[in-house]
Design an enzyme around this catalytic site. Structure first.
Site, PDB file in Angstrom:
ATOM      1  CB  CYS A 255      -1.089   0.440   1.247  1.00 22.12           C
ATOM      2  SG  CYS A 255      -2.240   1.401   0.782  1.00 22.12           S
ATOM      3  CG  LEU A 256       2.106   5.536   2.715  1.00 17.77           C
ATOM      4  CD1 LEU A 256       2.077   6.153   1.319  1.00 17.77           C
ATOM      5  CD2 LEU A 256       2.181   5.796   3.972  1.00 17.77           C
ATOM      6  CG  ASN A 297      -7.207   2.459   3.225  1.00 15.97           C
ATOM      7  OD1 ASN A 297      -8.063   3.414   2.613  1.00 15.97           O
ATOM      8  ND2 ASN A 297      -7.034   2.606   4.581  1.00 15.97           N
ATOM      9  CE1 TYR A 300      -2.414  11.651  -2.562  1.00 18.70           C
ATOM     10  CE2 TYR A 300      -3.716  10.156  -1.277  1.00 18.70           C
ATOM     11  CZ  TYR A 300      -2.981  11.369  -1.835  1.00 18.70           C
ATOM     12  OH  TYR A 300      -3.679  12.342  -1.526  1.00 18.70           O
ATOM     13  CG  HIS A 335      -3.805  -4.182   2.296  1.00 22.96           C
ATOM     14  ND1 HIS A 335      -3.605  -3.141   3.489  1.00 22.96           N
ATOM     15  CD2 HIS A 335      -4.681  -2.511   1.890  1.00 22.96           C
ATOM     16  CE1 HIS A 335      -3.203  -1.843   4.035  1.00 22.96           C
ATOM     17  NE2 HIS A 335      -4.297  -1.699   2.850  1.00 22.96           N
ATOM     18  CD  GLU A 337      -2.268  -6.922   5.238  1.00 29.39           C
ATOM     19  OE1 GLU A 337      -2.988  -5.570   5.454  1.00 29.39           O
ATOM     20  OE2 GLU A 337      -1.972  -6.609   4.496  1.00 29.39           O
TER      21      GLU A 337
END
Length: 358
Positions: A255-256, A297, A300, A335, A337
Site C-alpha cells: 500500500c503506502l 484502501n 493514490y 493488502h 495480509e
C-alpha cells in the site's frame, strides 16, 4: 433510544440529514467510501484512514458488534464514521459490545440514516471531497471550513514512536530477521511474517537507513499507512529508502509502502478520483494473466506505463498500477495480509520469504 439530528455538509454545499451516534459533536475530514460487506472493525482500526471520514456503502453495519481480536490497531485514526443503518443489538458469540459504545469510548463521531447511495454517487461523479458533520443546520461557513480541510502529517501521527520494538517469532528461534518500517502498519502484516518464522524489529517513520541496515536484516517490510506519498513531509523517507534500495536487500512494500518504494525508484504518484477501498477489487497478475480479488484502501497510485517491465499487477477496473517488481524488491498496492478480505494473494508473503532465502 433517544436520537439527535446531525448533518453532513459537503464542500460543494450539499447537505445530508441523519442521526448522531458514537460521540455527538462536530468534525471535518476527507470523505471516502469503502465497499466491504464485512470487515468494518478492520476498516475502523486501519491507520490508513487517518484524517478521513469513512462511509460504508453496505447498508447494515454493526451487526456482529465489537470483537477486539479483529482490530488492526488499538486506536481509531479516522475522523468520523458514516453508515446507512446502525445495528444497536449485535449478535455474535465473540461480540464484546456495540459499535455505538465503541465509538463513544474513543471519541469518534458517528452519523447514520443518510442516503449513503446518493453520497457514493456524488463522490464517484465529482471525486473525493471534504465534508463536515454538524449538530445544527449547516451554514456557508461550515462548507467553507470543509473546503479548506487538508490531511497533514499523516504518517507522523500513526507511526511508532518507540525505537526498535522487538516482535519475537511464535516458534522461538526465528529463521529470518525482518526490519518493519512502520508508516501505520496493520497488525495483520506482522501476523503473516511471524507465522512464517520471522523475527520483526520495527522502526518508526523517521528511520535512518544506516540504523535499519545495522541490524543486518534478511529483508525489509514497508508497511501500509495514510496520506499523500508526494507530500513534502515524506521526502526524507524517500531519500532514506533510496539508500536501502541500493543495499540490494529483499524488500516488500504494501500500500503506502508500495507508493514510497516506487518514488524511491524514481516513479511519480498521483491521486485517484475516488480511490479503491473495500474487499472486492480485482487485480491482474501481468506475468500469469490470473486475476485475484483483493482488499484495498488507497487514494493514490503509481504513474507507470503498462509496457513498463517493472509493472507486475494492474487493477482490472481502471488499469491503474497494483504492483511493481524490481527484482529482489517488490511491492503491491493491495493488502495481501487479507484482514478483512479475501485470502487470494497471501502467497506474496511466501515470495518475500523466498527472496530473503536466496
Amino acid at each position: 433510544m433517544a436520537t439527535k439530528t446531525a448533518y453532513l455538509v459537503l464542500e460543494n454545499g450539499t447537505v445530508f440529514t441523519g442521526e448522531a451516534f458514537g460521540k455527538v459533536g462536530e468534525v471535518t475530514g476527507e470523505i471516502v467510501f469503502t465497499t466491504g460487506m464485512t470487515g468494518y472493525l478492520e476498516t475502523l482500526t486501519d491507520p490508513g484512514y487517518y484524517g478521513q471520514i469513512i462511509m460504508q456503502t453496505f447498508p447494515l453495519i454493526g451487526n456482529y458488534g465489537i470483537i477486539p481480536e479483529d482490530f488492526e490497531n488499538k486506536e481509531v485514526f479516522a475522523k468520523a464514521y458514516i453508515v446507512k443503518h446502525l445495528c444497536q443489538e449485535p449478535s455474535n458469540f465473540r461480540c464484546e459490545g456495540s459499535l455505538d459504545i465503541f465509538l463513544k469510548e474513543r471519541g469518534i463521531v458517528g452519523l447514520s440514516g443518510i442516503d449513503t447511495r446518493a453520497l457514493t454517487k456524488l463522490i464517484r461523479e465529482h471525486g473525493v471531497m471534504n465534508g463536515k458533520i454538524c449538530t445544527s443546520p449547516p451554514t456557508d461557513a461550515d462548507s467553507d471550513e470543509a473546503k479548506k480541510y487538508k490531511v497533514v502529517d499523516a504518517i507522523a501521527n500513526v507511526s511508532l514512536k518507540d525505537e526498535h520494538p522487538l516482535i519475537k517469532s511464535q516458534k522461538g528461534n526465528a529463521k529470518y530477521k525482518v526490519a518493519l518500517i512502520d508508516f501505520g502498519s496493520k497488525r495483520g502484516i506482522a501476523t503473516e511474517l511471524i507465522e512464517r518464522d520471522c523475527e520483526i524489529i520495527a522502526f518508526p517513520h523517521n528511520f535512518k537507513a544506516e540504523d535499519v541496515l545495522a541490524i543486518n536484516p534478511d529483508g525489509i517490510m514497508l508497511s501500509n499507512g495514510p496520506g499523500d506519498p508526494s507530500d513534502p513531509a515524506n521526502t526524507p523517507i524517500v531519500e532514506e529508502l533510496k539508500k536501502i534500495v541500493a543495499s540490494n536487500k529483499a524488500i516488500f512494500g504494501i500500500c503506502l509502502g508500495h507508493l514510497l518504494l516506487a518514488r524511491a525508484n524514481d516513479y511519480k504518484t498521483k491521486k485517484l478520483k475516488f480511490g479503491h477501498r473495500g474487499s472486492n477489487q480485482p487485480a491482474k497478475d501481468l506475468k500469469s494473466g490470473r486475476a485475484y480479488i483483493t482488499s484495498q484502501n488507497h487514494g493514490y497510485t503509481v504513474i507507470v506505463d503498462e509496457s513498463d517491465k517493472n509493472l507486475s499487477f494492474v487493477n482490472v477496473n481502471d488499469r491503474s498500477c497494483e504492483g511493481m517488481d524490481y527484482g529482489k524488491s517488490f511491492s503491491v498496492q493491495f493488502h495481501p495480509e487479507s484482514r478483512g478480505g479475501p485470502l487470494d494473494t497471501n502467497f506474496l508473503f511466501d515470495k518475500f520469504i523466498e527472496n530473503m532465502s536466496k
